[in-house]
Design a protein around this motif. Structure first.
Motif, PDB file in Angstrom:
ATOM      1  N   ARG A   1       0.831  -1.202   0.000  1.00  0.00           N
ATOM      2  CA  ARG A   1       0.000   0.000   0.000  1.00  0.00           C
ATOM      3  C   ARG A   1       0.869   1.258   0.000  1.00  0.00           C
ATOM      4  N   GLU A   2       1.954   1.226   0.751  1.00  0.00           N
ATOM      5  CA  GLU A   2       2.845   2.384   0.837  1.00  0.00           C
ATOM      6  C   GLU A   2       3.429   2.738  -0.525  1.00  0.00           C
ATOM      7  N   LEU A   3       3.820   1.744  -1.306  1.00  0.00           N
ATOM      8  CA  LEU A   3       4.393   2.011  -2.624  1.00  0.00           C
ATOM      9  C   LEU A   3       3.396   2.742  -3.513  1.00  0.00           C
ATOM     10  N   ARG A   4       2.137   2.324  -3.463  1.00  0.00           N
ATOM     11  CA  ARG A   4       1.113   2.992  -4.270  1.00  0.00           C
ATOM     12  C   ARG A   4       0.806   4.381  -3.721  1.00  0.00           C
ATOM     13  N   LEU A   5       0.798   4.496  -2.418  1.00  0.00           N
ATOM     14  CA  LEU A   5       0.480   5.780  -1.789  1.00  0.00           C
ATOM     15  C   LEU A   5       1.550   6.827  -2.096  1.00  0.00           C
ATOM     16  N   ARG A   6       2.805   6.432  -2.100  1.00  0.00           N
ATOM     17  CA  ARG A   6       3.870   7.398  -2.388  1.00  0.00           C
ATOM     18  C   ARG A   6       3.689   8.014  -3.773  1.00  0.00           C
ATOM     19  N   ASP A   7       3.257   7.198  -4.730  1.00  0.00           N
ATOM     20  CA  ASP A   7       3.009   7.737  -6.068  1.00  0.00           C
ATOM     21  C   ASP A   7       1.833   8.713  -6.066  1.00  0.00           C
ATOM     22  N   LEU A   8       0.846   8.461  -5.207  1.00  0.00           N
ATOM     23  CA  LEU A   8      -0.319   9.340  -5.138  1.00  0.00           C
ATOM     24  C   LEU A   8       0.047  10.697  -4.523  1.00  0.00           C
ATOM     25  N   VAL A   9       0.837  10.696  -3.464  1.00  0.00           N
ATOM     26  CA  VAL A   9       1.096  11.959  -2.751  1.00  0.00           C
ATOM     27  C   VAL A   9       2.193  12.792  -3.398  1.00  0.00           C
ATOM     28  N   ARG A  10       3.083  12.151  -4.135  1.00  0.00           N
ATOM     29  CA  ARG A  10       4.274  12.850  -4.663  1.00  0.00           C
ATOM     30  C   ARG A  10       3.931  14.144  -5.410  1.00  0.00           C
ATOM     31  N   PRO A  11       2.929  14.159  -6.308  1.00  0.00           N
ATOM     32  CA  PRO A  11       2.655  15.404  -7.048  1.00  0.00           C
ATOM     33  C   PRO A  11       2.137  16.543  -6.167  1.00  0.00           C
ATOM     34  N   HIS A  12       1.652  16.230  -4.976  1.00  0.00           N
ATOM     35  CA  HIS A  12       1.043  17.238  -4.128  1.00  0.00           C
ATOM     36  C   HIS A  12       2.037  17.865  -3.136  1.00  0.00           C
ATOM     37  N   LEU A  13       3.218  17.282  -2.998  1.00  0.00           N
ATOM     38  CA  LEU A  13       4.153  17.719  -1.959  1.00  0.00           C
ATOM     39  C   LEU A  13       5.321  18.490  -2.540  1.00  0.00           C
ATOM     40  N   SER A  14       5.812  19.447  -1.755  1.00  0.00           N
ATOM     41  CA  SER A  14       6.984  20.222  -2.151  1.00  0.00           C
ATOM     42  C   SER A  14       8.281  19.609  -1.627  1.00  0.00           C
ATOM     43  N   VAL A  15       8.167  18.558  -0.815  1.00  0.00           N
ATOM     44  CA  VAL A  15       9.342  17.833  -0.343  1.00  0.00           C
ATOM     45  C   VAL A  15       9.360  16.469  -1.018  1.00  0.00           C
ATOM     46  N   ALA A  16      10.530  15.844  -1.031  1.00  0.00           N
ATOM     47  CA  ALA A  16      10.685  14.577  -1.741  1.00  0.00           C
ATOM     48  C   ALA A  16      10.053  13.423  -0.978  1.00  0.00           C
ATOM     49  N   VAL A  17       9.625  12.436  -1.735  1.00  0.00           N
ATOM     50  CA  VAL A  17       9.095  11.180  -1.222  1.00  0.00           C
ATOM     51  C   VAL A  17       9.973  10.073  -1.791  1.00  0.00           C
ATOM     52  N   PRO A  18      10.299   9.038  -1.021  1.00  0.00           N
ATOM     53  CA  PRO A  18      11.180   7.987  -1.525  1.00  0.00           C
ATOM     54  C   PRO A  18      10.687   7.381  -2.835  1.00  0.00           C
ATOM     55  N   SER A  19      11.637   7.016  -3.679  1.00  0.00           N
ATOM     56  CA  SER A  19      11.342   6.351  -4.956  1.00  0.00           C
ATOM     57  C   SER A  19      11.922   4.947  -4.933  1.00  0.00           C
ATOM     58  N   SER A  20      11.133   3.987  -5.352  1.00  0.00           N
ATOM     59  CA  SER A  20      11.571   2.597  -5.387  1.00  0.00           C
ATOM     60  C   SER A  20      12.182   2.278  -6.751  1.00  0.00           C
ATOM     61  N   VAL A  21      13.399   1.738  -6.736  1.00  0.00           N
ATOM     62  CA  VAL A  21      14.023   1.312  -7.994  1.00  0.00           C
ATOM     63  C   VAL A  21      13.748  -0.160  -8.272  1.00  0.00           C
ATOM     64  N   ALA A  22      13.291  -0.882  -7.249  1.00  0.00           N
ATOM     65  CA  ALA A  22      12.930  -2.292  -7.422  1.00  0.00           C
ATOM     66  C   ALA A  22      12.092  -2.714  -6.223  1.00  0.00           C
ATOM     67  N   HIS A  23      11.143  -3.603  -6.478  1.00  0.00           N
ATOM     68  CA  HIS A  23      10.363  -4.151  -5.370  1.00  0.00           C
ATOM     69  C   HIS A  23       9.852  -5.520  -5.777  1.00  0.00           C
ATOM     70  N   GLY A  24       9.526  -6.330  -4.785  1.00  0.00           N
ATOM     71  CA  GLY A  24       9.086  -7.691  -5.044  1.00  0.00           C
ATOM     72  C   GLY A  24       9.001  -8.450  -3.734  1.00  0.00           C
ATOM     73  N   GLU A  25       9.285  -9.756  -3.778  1.00  0.00           N
ATOM     74  CA  GLU A  25       9.263 -10.585  -2.575  1.00  0.00           C
ATOM     75  C   GLU A  25      10.657 -11.110  -2.275  1.00  0.00           C
ATOM     76  N   TRP A  26      11.079 -11.007  -1.024  1.00  0.00           N
ATOM     77  CA  TRP A  26      12.382 -11.544  -0.616  1.00  0.00           C
ATOM     78  C   TRP A  26      12.246 -12.929   0.014  1.00  0.00           C
ATOM     79  N   ALA A  27      11.017 -13.283   0.379  1.00  0.00           N
ATOM     80  CA  ALA A  27      10.667 -14.612   0.875  1.00  0.00           C
ATOM     81  C   ALA A  27       9.184 -14.794   0.534  1.00  0.00           C
ATOM     82  N   PRO A  28       8.688 -16.023   0.514  1.00  0.00           N
ATOM     83  CA  PRO A  28       7.287 -16.230   0.132  1.00  0.00           C
ATOM     84  C   PRO A  28       6.321 -15.367   0.944  1.00  0.00           C
ATOM     85  N   GLY A  29       5.592 -14.490   0.246  1.00  0.00           N
ATOM     86  CA  GLY A  29       4.614 -13.635   0.898  1.00  0.00           C
ATOM     87  C   GLY A  29       5.178 -12.413   1.591  1.00  0.00           C
TER      88      GLY A  29
END
Length: 323
Positions: A68-96
């Motif tokens: 949820r956080e990954l999607r939320l960061r994309d939603l808030v980014r255009p509205h903020l004057s400060v930076a929000v973290p950007s993900s260069v990769a994401h996935g699963e490091w263990a099942p689930g």
């Protein structure tokens, strides 16, 4: 239920090798340089070289929040004057169990650097930007609603804790008399004021440059739709009450939400330090004492005595106050 694996340096190094090309993120012949961020995440958060940070969800609940956080960061980014973290990769490091490899933001934390006057304007941009994020879109992403806390209930808990702190020579319990029961009732949250609330504006989550500018904001996993005074309270604990109230005022908030945030922070600081001294909390004692000092710094609004009726959104300016 199968117990989640404990991430190790080898686990992290193998994962990062699969994500980044050789030589990236400070890699050497033995693999990328990785080390845990022990101050703000332990084995679940790792520095990867000098350019990236890896966050591993330790359980399935945390994985849901991270997605949820990954999607939320994309939603808030255009509205903020400060930076929000950007993900260069994401996935699963263990099942689930999920991970995100984020670009590291330059700067330190609000524990390391004081926020300047211009940095307060950055915080104002953060608060006003959060208010502009469409609540319906945030809820569509799964951001939960959170009911406003009862300041009167918190006041009573803080009054009890203040007596214990006074006996331990940690706090002047007489200061709690500044928040009488009628004032706590008058500072109840207003209907129709719910906005997107970061709900975790700690010193560790504010990225501050050596010049005092606020460069970015981390830690979006606990974001809710709720009481904007909670973020004002978080800033009061992190950077001090005067700076927090000035930032909120610049963001367009009037006296009521500013004072509500101030007293949420003050009561929280007393209650949490009391819990630590009673052995019911493992939060670091120096940090709790810093929060107490920050929250109880005096603000200009406390010098006036009358609160004008504000609009339903709680953002209209006012010349007077109740305390």
């Amino acid at each position: 239920m199968t117990q989640a694996p404990t991430p190790t340096a080898d686990t992290v190094r193998r994962l990062v090798r699969s994500l980044l090309k050789e030589g990236a993120a400070g890699a050497t012949g033995a693999g990328p340089d990785v080390r845990p961020v022990t101050d703000s995440g332990g084995a679940a958060t790792w520095w990867v070289g000098t350019r990236h940070v890896l966050r591993l969800a330790p359980d399935r609940e945390a994985a849901v929040r991270q997605r949820r956080e990954l999607r939320l960061r994309d939603l808030v980014r255009p509205h903020l004057s400060v930076a929000v973290p950007s993900s260069v990769a994401h996935g699963e490091w263990a099942p689930g169990l999920t991970f995100t490899l984020d670009t590291r933001m330059p700067g330190g934390s609000a524990r390391e650097h004081d926020v300047s006057a211009v940095g307060e304007a950055d915080l104002a941009g953060l608060l006003s930007g959060l208010r502009e994020v469409p609540v319906r879109q945030a809820e569509t992403l799964g951001v939960p609603r959170s009911a406003a806390r009862s300041l009167e209930s918190l006041r009573r808990a803080a009054a009890r804790a203040a007596q214990r702190l006074a006996a331990a020579d940690e706090f002047d319990a007489g200061l709690m008399q500044q928040l009488a029961q009628p004032a706590a009732v008058q500072l109840a949250a207003q209907r129709g004021t719910a906005v997107l609330v970061h709900h975790g504006l700690t010193g560790d989550h504010l990225v501050v440059g050596a010049d005092g500018r606020v460069r970015g904001v981390l830690g979006w996993a606990d974001t809710v739709v709720g009481d904007p005074a909670e973020d004002i309270a978080g800033l009061a604990l992190a950077v001090g009450s005067p700076a927090a109230v000035r930032a909120a005022t610049l963001a367009g908030y009037g006296a009521r939400p500013c004072l509500r945030g101030l007293w949420l922070a003050r009561c929280d600081s007393v209650v949490r330090l009391g819990e630590h001294l009673a052995g019911r909390s493992d939060e670091p004692l120096p940090l709790l004492r810093t929060h107490l000092r920050h929250a109880w710094e005096a603000i200009l609004l406390e010098r006036v005595t009358e609160l004008r009726e504000e609009g339903a959104d709680g953002t209209d300016g006012t010349d007077d106050d109740m305390l």
